[in-house]
Write an enzyme that holds these catalytic residues in place. Structure first.
Site: not given
Ligand code: SF4
Ligand code: ADP
Length: 684
Positions: A103, A176, A346
């Site tokens: 990307e 962006y 995440c």
């Molecule tokens: Fe992201 Fe939570 Fe899904 Fe894991 S479980 S991918 S940390 S949203």
């Protein structure tokens, strides 16, 4: 064996000059690794290809030093060193027959360029928005600057070919540079790149055309583009602009303009919520379309393809939670899919500038540095027995991983229901998907005959010693404190022990206060707002007090703060900021301004402090004090893990459980070893 119903998900499909082996497409997503941790990145992406993702992309990849996002890790294609580093990733992806995508990214006014100190080119001179209140602006591009930018993009596209990529992105959304050119409010230029929609889309078209010309013989050219989630009868200009370029690229990667919806947590946004916008785009082009929707159900995936809403199942989070999701569908192991819970941990860790981690998948980010595989564990080191005490996320993950390794495991739980904190927290408003943390592990445990489960078993030290197991893992959790001690206070507040001061645990176990409540939030994540919304829904007047300037501070990182505050305001919850808690008296709660020290009070019948937790480590200390007896009886190791060692987020408890189980039997030197993905100066 694969259920033939799912065959359409495994049909190859051409994207320009290349062919994807199936319909599973890991769209570009941040990893907190990028150019700073190329080996971690390569191994993590390679594992996804191994798990069956037919296309695996990088994170945002800067084309030039004037687009640098420090302190947030991104990939880069600034020169030959980057080509070599990214080769690691494309090789890892190709090894498993998948396509690798990159990307190409130019931030525009969103780059603070704190590393390079270059000025950022942008459609206009606009204030930086990447960091809160960053007092810098971008430089408005002249026609000559547009030419320079085009040359940078072209050079990066050529390097992408050298690095072995099969798909090269033109990145025209997420606020962006190219997105700013499309915007009627930000693009107020008077030249041929501004004004009418046909002019504002000009630069995007030029970049697509030049990228096709430069690399189109070898690579597919994909465009990432956003449209509104709601389809109005009067179509948005973004659709109008789309129609002018609809047939140009080889693939469309479509998202929605509201990032809170695209990246919404499960608390506020459910699976496949953007299909209307994607279906509309699909009807406007003959080119393949991919989009995300936090797809975790194979049936939903199948219906997306069969209904012709899109050609690929785009995924970031589902591929993080289970890199082997496609393989599991292929092998008929649907029950083994570890579904994403939509917690956005995440995302949070990338936003904090660190490698991503995942609540459901403790191996995420550890593929290279610890050598952890998401679908395989090493066999047991010896025929030994393990007792796991406590069945919260830490204990369940430990038991399940030990079971997979082949140990004889006993899992003891004081409660009737297995799951620990997951049981009560997943019953809070919006958090039902969090139950997947418990349910996936219970499903795995049920398949393993070497794990015996004993609910309704509160163990004390004599009972543990009597069992005579060789390893003991204590995962007994933590309790919320009600004395207000946390970040703002280091001592208990006056009146903390009065009856109308209620702990979070009392609320979680179903206690409902009878009249107005003040919630003092010095935790700053989800608990205070979730309790506030729950009690408000039960008809109680709620005021939330926080020492921070904005409530739910940490939920900013999980992309939930905005929606949480909106939900609280909409529900009629009053929010008081910049105030610490000083005392509780019947119907009178004392506050103090955290800056001026000025005092005030609020009339409320009940107070719920949400500040910190105390580890429930009594059993650990008791056993430690009897360690000699334990070892004399043939016991080998005792350890505490998860919240009973250090209270934290669920992801930390799962990680702790996995680590303890994976490393059982390793000597301490190997347990501490962690490979460092960093530049090493060669002095010879
Ligand atoms: Fe992201 Fe939570 Fe899904 Fe894991 S479980 S991918 S940390 S949203
Ligand atoms: P973590 O997040 O660290 O996994 P949790 O609080 O979710 O911790 O889970 C801890 C679990 O341990 C709870 O289900 C609790 O009932 C259980 N537990 C606590 N003490 C004991 C004990 N002495 N014997 C058995 N189970 C216990």
């Amino acid at each position: 064996m694969r259920d033939p119903r799912f065959d359409p998900l495994f049909e190859p499909i051409k994207i320009g000059p290349v062919t994807a082996p199936n319909r599973f497409y890991q769209v570009p997503h941040c990893s907190g690794m990028g150019y700073q941790r190329p080996q971690m990145m390569a191994a993590m992406r390679g594992v996804k290809a191994e798990g069956g993702w037919g296309v695996v992309c990088t994170e945002y990849c800067s084309i030039h030093p004037s687009s640098d996002d420090m302190p947030f890790p991104h990939a880069s294609l600034w020169g030959d060193d980057d080509v070599r580093n990214l080769r690691l990733m494309t090789d890892a992806v190709h090894e498993h027959g998948a396509l690798a995508g990159v990307e190409l990214w130019y931030a525009g006014h969103r780059a603070a360029n704190m590393y390079s100190r270059e000025l950022a080119f942008s459609v206009d001179s606009l204030p930086n928005t990447a960091l809160v209140g960053m007092p810098v602006q971008s430089q408005a591009m002249t026609r000559a600057d547009i030419g320079t930018y085009r040359a940078w993009h072209n050079a990066a596209a050529k390097r992408a070919v050298d690095a072995g990529f099969d798909i090269v992105y033109v990145y025209a959304n997420h606020g962006y540079l190219l997105n700013d050119f499309l915007s009627p409010s930000l693009n107020t230029r008077c030249d041929e790149y501004g004004g009418a929609a046909i002019n504002r889309v000009r630069l995007v078209r030029e970049i697509i055309e030049q990228t096709l010309e430069t690399v189109g013989h070898r690579c597919a050219v994909a465009v990432r583009y956003s449209v509104p989630a709601e389809i109005e009868s009067d179509p948005d200009e973004l659709f109008e602009m789309f129609e002018t370029i609809a047939e140009l690229p080889d693939l469309w990667d479509i998202t929605v303009t509201d990032y809170k919806l695209e990246m919404g947590s499960s608390r506020f946004v459910k699976e496949a919520s953007n299909q209307a916008a994607v279906a509309k785009i699909k009807s406007l082009t003959t080119k393949p379309v991919v989009s995300v929707g936090r797809f975790t159900s194979p049936d939903t995936m199948l219906s997306q393809i069969k209904k012709g809403i899109q050609d690929f199942i785009g995924a970031a989070r589902p591929s993080i939670a289970d890199p082997f999701l496609p393989s599991k569908i292929d092998q008929g192991r649907i029950d083994d899919i570890r579904e994403c819970i939509g917690c956005n941990i995440c995302y949070a860790y990338d936003t904090l500038g660190s490698p991503i981690r995942c609540t459901q998948n403790p191996t995420m980010g550890e593929e290279w540095r610890r050598g952890w595989h998401p679908d395989r564990v090493p066999p047991k080191h010896a025929d030994e027995t393990v007792l796991v005490i406590g069945s919260g996320p830490a204990g369940l993950e430990a038991a399940c991983t030990l079971g997979h390794r082949g140990y004889s495991v006993i899992l003891a739980e004081a409660d009737t229901e297995l799951g620990g904190r997951i049981n009560s927290e997943s019953r809070l408003p919006g958090l039902s998907e969090w139950a997947r943390v418990r349910d996936w592990r219970l499903g795995q445990i049920a398949k393993l005959s070497n794990i015996e489960v004993y609910p309704d078993n509160h163990l004390d030290a004599p009972a543990v010693l009597e069992l005579g197991m060789q390893h003991v893992i204590i995962a007994t959790g933590a309790k919320w404190r009600s004395d207000g001690v946390g970040r703002w206070r280091s001592t208990a507040f006056e009146g903390w022990d009065l009856p109308n001061v209620i702990s979070v645990d009392q609320i979680l176990s179903g206690h409902v206060p009878e009249a107005s409540v003040v919630i003092f939030d010095d935790d700053h994540y989800y608990m205070a707002s979730a309790i506030a919304l729950k009690l408000r829904a039960e008809g109680i007047d709620v005021t939330l007090v926080t020492p921070q300037g904005r409530a739910g501070g940490w939920s900013y990182y999980t992309q939930e703060q905005h929606q949480t505050l909106k939900a609280m305001y909409d529900a009629g919850i009053e929010i008081v900021t910049d105030r610490g808690l000083t005392y509780f008296k019947p119907n009178n709660i004392g506050l103090e301004c955290v800056f001026s020290g000025s005092e005030s009070d609020i009339a409320a019948a009940y107070l719920i402090p949400v500040t910190a937790r105390i580890p429930s480590a009594e059993l650990w200390f008791e056993l430690e004090s009897r360690a000699e007896t334990f070892h004399a009886n043939g016991g080998l190791t005792i350890q505490r893990i998860g919240d009973c060692a250090a209270p934290g987020i669920i992801a930390s408890a799962v990680y702790a459980g996995h680590k303890a189980a994976r490393e059982l039997g390793l000597d301490i030197k190997d347990q501490l070893e962690i490979k460092q993905d960093r530049v090493v100066v060669n002095t010879t």
